[in-house]
Motif scaffolding. Structure first.
Motif, mmCIF file in Angstrom:
data_model
loop_
_atom_site.group_PDB
_atom_site.id
_atom_site.type_symbol
_atom_site.label_atom_id
_atom_site.label_comp_id
_atom_site.label_asym_id
_atom_site.label_seq_id
_atom_site.Cartn_x
_atom_site.Cartn_y
_atom_site.Cartn_z
ATOM 1 N N GLY A 1 0.818 -1.206 0.000
ATOM 2 C CA GLY A 1 0.000 0.000 0.000
ATOM 3 C C GLY A 1 0.848 1.251 0.000
ATOM 4 O O GLY A 1 1.898 1.320 0.648
ATOM 5 N N LEU A 2 0.411 2.244 -0.745
ATOM 6 C CA LEU A 2 1.177 3.487 -0.879
ATOM 7 C C LEU A 2 0.816 4.452 0.242
ATOM 8 O O LEU A 2 -0.358 4.702 0.509
ATOM 9 N N THR A 3 1.835 5.008 0.885
ATOM 10 C CA THR A 3 1.618 5.999 1.931
ATOM 11 C C THR A 3 2.266 7.317 1.541
ATOM 12 O O THR A 3 3.054 7.396 0.588
ATOM 13 N N LEU A 4 1.924 8.311 2.294
ATOM 14 C CA LEU A 4 2.496 9.636 2.099
ATOM 15 C C LEU A 4 4.016 9.608 2.189
ATOM 16 O O LEU A 4 4.706 10.371 1.496
ATOM 17 N N TRP A 5 4.554 8.724 3.010
ATOM 18 C CA TRP A 5 5.989 8.728 3.296
ATOM 19 C C TRP A 5 6.803 7.891 2.322
ATOM 20 O O TRP A 5 8.035 7.985 2.334
ATOM 21 N N ASP A 6 6.164 7.057 1.502
ATOM 22 C CA ASP A 6 6.969 6.187 0.642
ATOM 23 C C ASP A 6 6.533 6.199 -0.819
ATOM 24 O O ASP A 6 6.907 5.305 -1.585
ATOM 25 N N ALA A 7 5.738 7.191 -1.232
ATOM 26 C CA ALA A 7 5.279 7.247 -2.620
ATOM 27 C C ALA A 7 5.501 8.610 -3.258
ATOM 28 O O ALA A 7 5.005 8.865 -4.356
ATOM 29 N N SER A 8 6.244 9.493 -2.602
ATOM 30 C CA SER A 8 6.393 10.854 -3.102
ATOM 31 C C SER A 8 7.593 10.989 -4.025
ATOM 32 O O SER A 8 8.467 10.107 -4.083
ATOM 33 N N SER A 9 7.651 12.106 -4.728
ATOM 34 C CA SER A 9 8.829 12.457 -5.516
ATOM 35 C C SER A 9 9.964 12.853 -4.583
ATOM 36 O O SER A 9 9.805 12.878 -3.357
ATOM 37 N N SER A 10 11.087 13.218 -5.170
ATOM 38 C CA SER A 10 12.245 13.605 -4.373
ATOM 39 C C SER A 10 11.989 14.914 -3.638
ATOM 40 O O SER A 10 11.073 15.681 -3.970
ATOM 41 N N LYS A 11 12.821 15.166 -2.657
ATOM 42 C CA LYS A 11 12.703 16.394 -1.862
ATOM 43 C C LYS A 11 12.829 17.629 -2.742
ATOM 44 O O LYS A 11 12.041 18.589 -2.616
ATOM 45 N N LEU A 12 13.790 17.631 -3.667
ATOM 46 C CA LEU A 12 14.001 18.790 -4.537
ATOM 47 C C LEU A 12 12.805 19.005 -5.457
ATOM 48 O O LEU A 12 12.371 20.142 -5.670
ATOM 49 N N THR A 13 12.252 17.905 -5.984
ATOM 50 C CA THR A 13 11.085 18.028 -6.862
ATOM 51 C C THR A 13 9.902 18.654 -6.127
ATOM 52 O O THR A 13 9.234 19.553 -6.649
ATOM 53 N N LEU A 14 9.649 18.193 -4.914
ATOM 54 C CA LEU A 14 8.543 18.750 -4.135
ATOM 55 C C LEU A 14 8.769 20.222 -3.834
ATOM 56 O O LEU A 14 7.817 21.013 -3.832
ATOM 57 N N TRP A 15 10.004 20.601 -3.601
ATOM 58 C CA TRP A 15 10.308 21.999 -3.293
ATOM 59 C C TRP A 15 10.101 22.891 -4.515
ATOM 60 O O TRP A 15 9.474 23.947 -4.415
ATOM 61 N N VAL A 16 10.599 22.454 -5.674
ATOM 62 C CA VAL A 16 10.421 23.249 -6.891
ATOM 63 C C VAL A 16 8.937 23.377 -7.230
ATOM 64 O O VAL A 16 8.451 24.451 -7.613
ATOM 65 N N MET A 17 8.198 22.286 -7.077
ATOM 66 C CA MET A 17 6.754 22.340 -7.318
ATOM 67 C C MET A 17 6.049 23.276 -6.353
ATOM 68 O O MET A 17 5.111 23.988 -6.723
ATOM 69 N N LEU B 1 7.288 25.968 -4.937
ATOM 70 C CA LEU B 1 7.555 27.343 -5.365
ATOM 71 C C LEU B 1 6.677 27.715 -6.558
ATOM 72 O O LEU B 1 6.116 28.833 -6.611
ATOM 73 N N SER B 2 6.527 26.800 -7.512
ATOM 74 C CA SER B 2 5.690 27.072 -8.684
ATOM 75 C C SER B 2 4.231 27.260 -8.285
ATOM 76 O O SER B 2 3.544 28.157 -8.781
ATOM 77 N N THR B 3 3.772 26.404 -7.375
ATOM 78 C CA THR B 3 2.383 26.504 -6.915
ATOM 79 C C THR B 3 2.140 27.807 -6.164
ATOM 80 O O THR B 3 1.092 28.444 -6.328
ATOM 81 N N ALA B 4 3.116 28.199 -5.349
ATOM 82 C CA ALA B 4 2.983 29.453 -4.592
ATOM 83 C C ALA B 4 2.864 30.652 -5.528
ATOM 84 O O ALA B 4 2.262 31.667 -5.178
ATOM 85 N N PHE B 5 3.434 30.532 -6.725
ATOM 86 C CA PHE B 5 3.359 31.633 -7.688
ATOM 87 C C PHE B 5 2.066 31.587 -8.504
ATOM 88 O O PHE B 5 1.387 32.604 -8.665
ATOM 89 N N PHE B 6 1.718 30.397 -9.010
ATOM 90 C CA PHE B 6 0.616 30.310 -9.966
ATOM 91 C C PHE B 6 -0.755 30.176 -9.303
ATOM 92 O O PHE B 6 -1.746 30.675 -9.851
ATOM 93 N N LEU B 7 -0.870 29.509 -8.160
ATOM 94 C CA LEU B 7 -2.180 29.294 -7.560
ATOM 95 C C LEU B 7 -2.883 30.605 -7.197
ATOM 96 O O LEU B 7 -4.085 30.753 -7.469
ATOM 97 N N PRO B 8 -2.187 31.601 -6.610
ATOM 98 C CA PRO B 8 -2.877 32.885 -6.357
ATOM 99 C C PRO B 8 -3.385 33.544 -7.628
ATOM 100 O O PRO B 8 -4.453 34.179 -7.621
ATOM 101 N N ILE B 9 -2.652 33.390 -8.731
ATOM 102 C CA ILE B 9 -3.105 33.961 -10.000
ATOM 103 C C ILE B 9 -4.404 33.300 -10.439
ATOM 104 O O ILE B 9 -5.354 33.974 -10.873
#
Length: 383
Positions: free
Chosen positions: A329-345, A347-355
């Protein structure tokens, strides 16, 4: 090497779990009333003019509302790629049915008014109704199957093997979950119709909205009792490092009846989710009765937030349990992308979602007011 990401991996995973919930709830709230109104179209509108009014309530905004679905799918793909791979493979046929319904919806909007023949328009009205009922139902069935667990497993190289078929998804519990989804979205669509229309359309929508709200309350309660006493929930039996690498085969889990309720004992604040689900639906029922359309629409949105959040917090930390191999079974802790990928995403979300939020608010401000025969006559772009 110095870590360029200022937030630890565990926090980033939690943030993306929350953002995924926000995007899915955003889709249910924003596109949910489009689906609900489509499902109600043949019932709340009896004449061609009335049906045009109903269609034009959502006609200017439905395309923008589908952005939330695209955002949710994109977030799953980028933030939780294993979840994307397993769920979209296992639920492939169900997803195709939903996509077909979402594809024929714009065709119905565009083609309905091309010919004035009543038979032609009636057929497209049925298409729009189909495009409202089917996604509303199947999305709920999908959530029900997530709670039950999908029949998948991994080999040693993390290749996915799905052992089920489409008809195995249509279990009694999953169908109840689908009816919860259908009733809450019909309630939400009816709430908007009472706000944006008047006369016989609003009166009929109020009647159907009351029944839908009552059905949502009863079915949500039934699903809760079923989760508590009728289906198995998954429990981790080994410790997972929240800051560790993503490897779904690095843990052990077991299945216990009623285990999906254990989070409410560990984290009492999670009880807010089902409370909001019930309270929102009850207040929407009251709003329909006392004819307070704005209050009804807001509280139906609260009900959607609460009902979907209940599924999410009940599953935590699982994202997609396996019914045939609990350890996979997939959990939050073992099915995510890398730390850097989540961070870049992030930042992108913080910019585009308010728009996106600002643009959406602007559109709804421009489109405020009731839809009437006179307003359609003044608008050359009306359907």
């Amino acid at each position: 090497m110095h870590d360029i990401v200022p937030i630890d991996y565990e926090t980033l995973r939690l943030i993306w779990w929350l953002l995924l919930g926000v995007l899915l709830i955003g889709f249910a709230v924003m596109d949910g009333f489009d689906l609900g109104i489509g499902a109600l179209l043949p019932f709340v509108a009896k004449t061609d003019e009335e049906r045009r009014i109903v269609i034009n309530v959502v006609g200017p905004v439905w395309e923008g509302n589908q952005v939330w679905l695209i955002l949710g799918g994109g977030a799953i793909f980028a933030a939780f790629p294993l979840l994307y791979a397993v769920s979209f493979s296992g639920l492939y046929l169900a997803m195709m049915v939903i996509l077909i319904a979402l594809i024929v919806r714009p065709v119905g909007f565009k083609y309905r008014s091309k010919i004035g023949d009543p038979g032609w328009r009636s057929k497209w009205d049925m298409v729009l109704c189909f495009a409202g009922v089917v996604p509303s139902l199947i999305l709920g069935v999908a959530v029900g199957n997530v709670l039950l667990g999908l029949p998948f497993e991994f080999d040693d190289t993390l290749r996915t093997f799905y052992r089920g078929n489409f008809f195995q998804l249509l279990t009694p519990f999953a169908l109840v979950a689908g009816l919860v989804s259908l009733s809450m979205l019909i309630m939400h669509g009816a709430a908007l119709l009472t706000w944006k229309t008047s006369g016989p359309i609003a009166d009929r929508a109020r009647t159907y909205g009351r029944w839908a709200a009552l059905a949502a309350i009863v079915l949500f309660a039934l699903a809760g009792v079923w989760v508590a006493y009728g289906i198995g929930g998954h429990v981790l039996t080994s410790v997972i490092d929240p800051n560790g690498p993503s490897n779904p085969l690095g843990k052990t889990a077991t299945v216990t009846t009623g285990a999906w309720l254990s989070n409410y004992k560990t984290y009492p604040w999670m009880m807010a989710a089902p409370i909001l689900g019930f309270a929102g639906a009850v207040l929407a029922l009251v709003g329909f009765t006392v004819r307070k359309p704005a209050l009804t629409f807001i509280t139906s949105g609260v009900a959607i937030f609460g009902i979907i959040s209940t599924a999410g917090v009940s599953l935590f930390p699982f994202l997609l349990p396996s019914s045939i191999s609990p350890n996979a079974g997939l959990t939050l802790w073992d099915a995510s992308s890398s730390k850097l990928t989540l961070w870049v995403m992030l930042l992108s979300t913080a910019f585009f979602l308010p728009i996106i939020l600002l643009y959406t608010a602007f559109v709804y401000r421009v489109m405020r007011g009731k839809v009437t025969s006179d307003s359609m006559g003044k608008n050359p772009n009306a359907y």
